[in-house]
Enzyme design. Structure first.
Site, PDB file in Angstrom:
ATOM      1  N   PHE A 155       0.803  -1.223   0.000  1.00  0.00           N
ATOM      2  CA  PHE A 155       0.000   0.000   0.000  1.00  0.00           C
ATOM      3  C   PHE A 155       0.832   1.267   0.000  1.00  0.00           C
ATOM      4  CE2 PHE A 155       0.856  -0.552   4.555  1.00  0.00           C
ATOM      5  CZ  PHE A 155       1.154   0.756   4.950  1.00  0.00           C
ATOM      6  N   LYS A 179      -1.259  -8.122  -8.445  1.00  0.00           N
ATOM      7  CA  LYS A 179      -2.155  -8.163  -7.287  1.00  0.00           C
ATOM      8  C   LYS A 179      -1.862  -6.929  -6.445  1.00  0.00           C
ATOM      9  CE  LYS A 179      -2.681  -8.940  -3.368  1.00  0.00           C
ATOM     10  NZ  LYS A 179      -3.225  -8.030  -2.272  1.00  0.00           N
ATOM     11  N   GLU A 182      -4.967  -4.528  -1.216  1.00  0.00           N
ATOM     12  CA  GLU A 182      -6.402  -4.311  -1.085  1.00  0.00           C
ATOM     13  C   GLU A 182      -6.712  -2.944  -0.470  1.00  0.00           C
ATOM     14  OE1 GLU A 182      -5.022  -6.887   2.428  1.00  0.00           O
ATOM     15  OE2 GLU A 182      -4.552  -6.577   0.311  1.00  0.00           O
ATOM     16  N   ARG A 183      -5.690  -2.310   0.144  1.00  0.00           N
ATOM     17  CA  ARG A 183      -5.888  -0.989   0.747  1.00  0.00           C
ATOM     18  C   ARG A 183      -5.749   0.144  -0.269  1.00  0.00           C
ATOM     19  NH1 ARG A 183      -2.313  -1.577   6.325  1.00  0.00           N
ATOM     20  NH2 ARG A 183      -3.618  -3.165   7.333  1.00  0.00           N
ATOM     21  N   SER A 232       5.773  -6.592   4.326  1.00  0.00           N
ATOM     22  CA  SER A 232       6.363  -6.785   5.654  1.00  0.00           C
ATOM     23  C   SER A 232       7.191  -8.061   5.716  1.00  0.00           C
ATOM     24  CB  SER A 232       5.264  -6.834   6.711  1.00  0.00           C
ATOM     25  OG  SER A 232       4.482  -8.013   6.556  1.00  0.00           O
ATOM     26  N   CYS A 287      10.042   1.519   3.540  1.00  0.00           N
ATOM     27  CA  CYS A 287      11.092   0.617   4.003  1.00  0.00           C
ATOM     28  C   CYS A 287      12.468   1.262   3.968  1.00  0.00           C
ATOM     29  CB  CYS A 287      11.084  -0.674   3.189  1.00  0.00           C
ATOM     30  SG  CYS A 287      11.470  -0.451   1.455  1.00  0.00           S
ATOM     31  N   GLU A 387      10.347  -3.242  13.322  1.00  0.00           N
ATOM     32  CA  GLU A 387       9.857  -2.224  12.394  1.00  0.00           C
ATOM     33  C   GLU A 387       8.532  -1.661  12.897  1.00  0.00           C
ATOM     34  OE1 GLU A 387       9.647  -1.696   7.622  1.00  0.00           O
ATOM     35  OE2 GLU A 387       8.709  -3.506   8.409  1.00  0.00           O
TER      36      GLU A 387
END
Length: 504
Positions: A155, A179, A182-183, A232, A287, A387
């Site tokens: 996202f 893909k 979804e956010r 993540s 990141c 993190e």
């Protein structure tokens, strides 16, 4: 304040058509600055993935046989369309992710730079040759596309990260399945629309929305040859293990805990704005964010840098990305805001001092969290090792550069590290000994250009070939190595004739 808008329509793109997902469940897409629902992402099923893979597989033979120069021309048109729609894409990033216009524009630009790199695919697809490896024998390597490949993207960079793989994979002759998170599905949808407008044939590019079931269906599908993932660390590890167990080539870019080492000779008036930008840009949701400030030297020097960073951070304007002058924008979800808050609470409990507290932000709407600094953090604390992915800067104090490097190397992550100094010998020592894949000298966000690999190491990366640059091309291609010898030779002094000439 943005005005209320009609919700976006989010569907899958399969075989050249926008289609409804088979699954009935959806996930709300929010404007992080207001909390308003702006779309609903369909959570696709295994059957949806199967249809998309089938469409990509059907398109592969024709697309892979298309001359690479023609594929490059589609990429050139795609690049032109991205430029024409630059502001639209920038505003979509701000809408669904929340980052400010400057950061959003930078994201779009860095994505376009990968398309520019991929436009050189005729050269990037070149093999290698050596003549006369033995008497009369030549050795040749040829580069071939893999087949159906997929990308699972996060996202936090909804425009840039799809462009890390889409132009490279497609330009190399593969067919592609995206893909999105979804956010944040809106940028991916628009990128696919523009790629189709650029002339990519039906089935070459497909998009399937979804969450866990969709991801696992891609990872386990026997006809998907390679998967690129960014997200993540726990999910990256799952993607890598599941995908490779299914016989796939996988690159999984994971989490980070990046140190910014500040030596006493750093030019603070220039370094501090850079440090603050690294720690709090995009609300810390990247990141490459510098999330640990390692202050080196005597207490006076340490205090000086911490105070200057605190002063600069405390003056930041917290606001929506579309508001003039906003410097610290919202987090992606309220659930993530609560997670970030729990880490600040934990750091305080572990013994760190909250010298700048962003837990209470006076904004009624959206998912905002103010700039936060935890001082007196030690290597044993979780806030130094895990993190957080938010606008929280942990301060670690050490006496020497050697201690700073040792602290950094104690992290399980190895994405990036920055150093602030004018001392070339110190830079050289740090470069030779620090365990990180991307290094910044007086640069807080050590993001490589598109023709270099995005080079995380340790638990920041799972795989062998990184994203972008020549690594990205190698990831989406396979070599065939050919050894060539011809047994017939013309008689001495006789002209070589082709078969059709000999029969004339």
């Amino acid at each position: 304040m943005q005005t209320q808008r009609k919700a976006f329509d989010v569907r899958n793109f399969v075989g050249g058509e926008w289609v409804e997902a088979n699954g009935q469940q959806t996930e709300a897409v929010y404007n992080p600055a207001t909390g308003e629902v702006i779309a609903k992402t369909p959570l696709s099923t295994k059957e949806d993935v199967e249809r998309a893979v089938g469409a990509a597989e059907a398109a592969f033979s024709g697309w892979s046989a298309t001359p690479v120069t023609q594929r490059a021309r589609v990429l050139f048109r795609f690049k032109m369309l991205l430029e024409e729609h630059f502001e639209e894409l920038r505003d979509l990033v701000t809408l669904e992710n929340g980052k400010d216009a400057k950061d959003a524009a930078g994201e779009v630009r860095r994505g376009i730079e990968v398309v520019e790199f991929a436009c050189g695919m005729p050269s990037l697809m070149m093999g290698e040759t050596v003549r006369d490896v033995a008497s009369g024998i030549d050795n040749v390597s040829w580069r071939y596309p893999l087949g159906v490949v997929a990308a699972i993207v996060p996202f936090n960079f909804p425009c840039m990260i799809p462009l890390w793989t889409m132009p490279v994979a497609v330009g190399a002759g593969n067919t592609y399945l995206l893909k999105p998170s979804e956010r944040t599905p809106l940028c991916s949808k628009r990128l696919v629309e523009l790629f189709v407008e650029a002339g990519v044939p039906e089935g070459v590019v497909n998009l399937v929305n979804g969450a866990h079931e969709t991801v696992n269906a891609i990872l386990e599908h026997p006809r998907v040859k390679a998967v690129s993932f960014v997200g993540s660390q726990p999910v990256a590890e799952h993607v890598y293990k599941t995908g490779t167990a299914s016989g796939k080539r996988v690159q999984a870019l994971a989490g980070a805990k990046n140190s910014m080492i500040v030596l006493p000779d750093a030019v603070l008036e220039k370094a501090v704005p850079n440090i603050v930008s690294s720690a709090y840009g995009n609300a810390g949701e990247r990141c490459l964010a510098g999330s640990v400030l390692v202050a080196v030297g005597e207490k006076e020097a340490q205090d000086r840098v911490v105070e200057k960073v605190r002063e600069a951070a405390s003056s930041m304007k917290v606001g929506a990305g579309y508001e003039e002058g906003s410097e610290l924008t919202p987090l992606i979800r309220d659930s993530h805001r609560q997670k970030v808050r729990s880490y600040v609470d934990l750091g305080e409990k572990e013994g760190a001092e909250v010298v700048l507290d962003g837990r209470e932000v006076r904004r009624e709407e959206g998912f905002f969290f103010g700039p936060t600094i935890l001082d007196g953090v030690t290597g044993e604390m979780r806030v130094a090792r895990e993190e957080i992915f938010g606008p929280v800067l942990s301060v670690v104090r050490v006496d020497t550069l050697e201690e700073a490097v040792a602290f950094t190397n104690g992290s399980p992550f190895g994405n990036a590290c920055s150093i602030y100094t004018e001392n070339g010998a110190a830079v050289r020592y740090w470069r030779e000994h620090v365990e990180a894949g991307m290094l910044g000298v007086n640069i807080g966000v050590a993001a490589p250009m598109a023709f270099f690999p995005f080079n995380g190491v340790k638990n920041s990366f799972y795989g062998d070939l990184h994203a972008t640059g020549k690594d990205g091309v190698r990831f989406f291609t396979e070599n065939k190595v050919e050894v060539v010898r011809y047994l017939s030779e013309p008689a001495s002094g006789e002209a070589v004739r082709l078969p059709q000439e000999a029969g004339a």
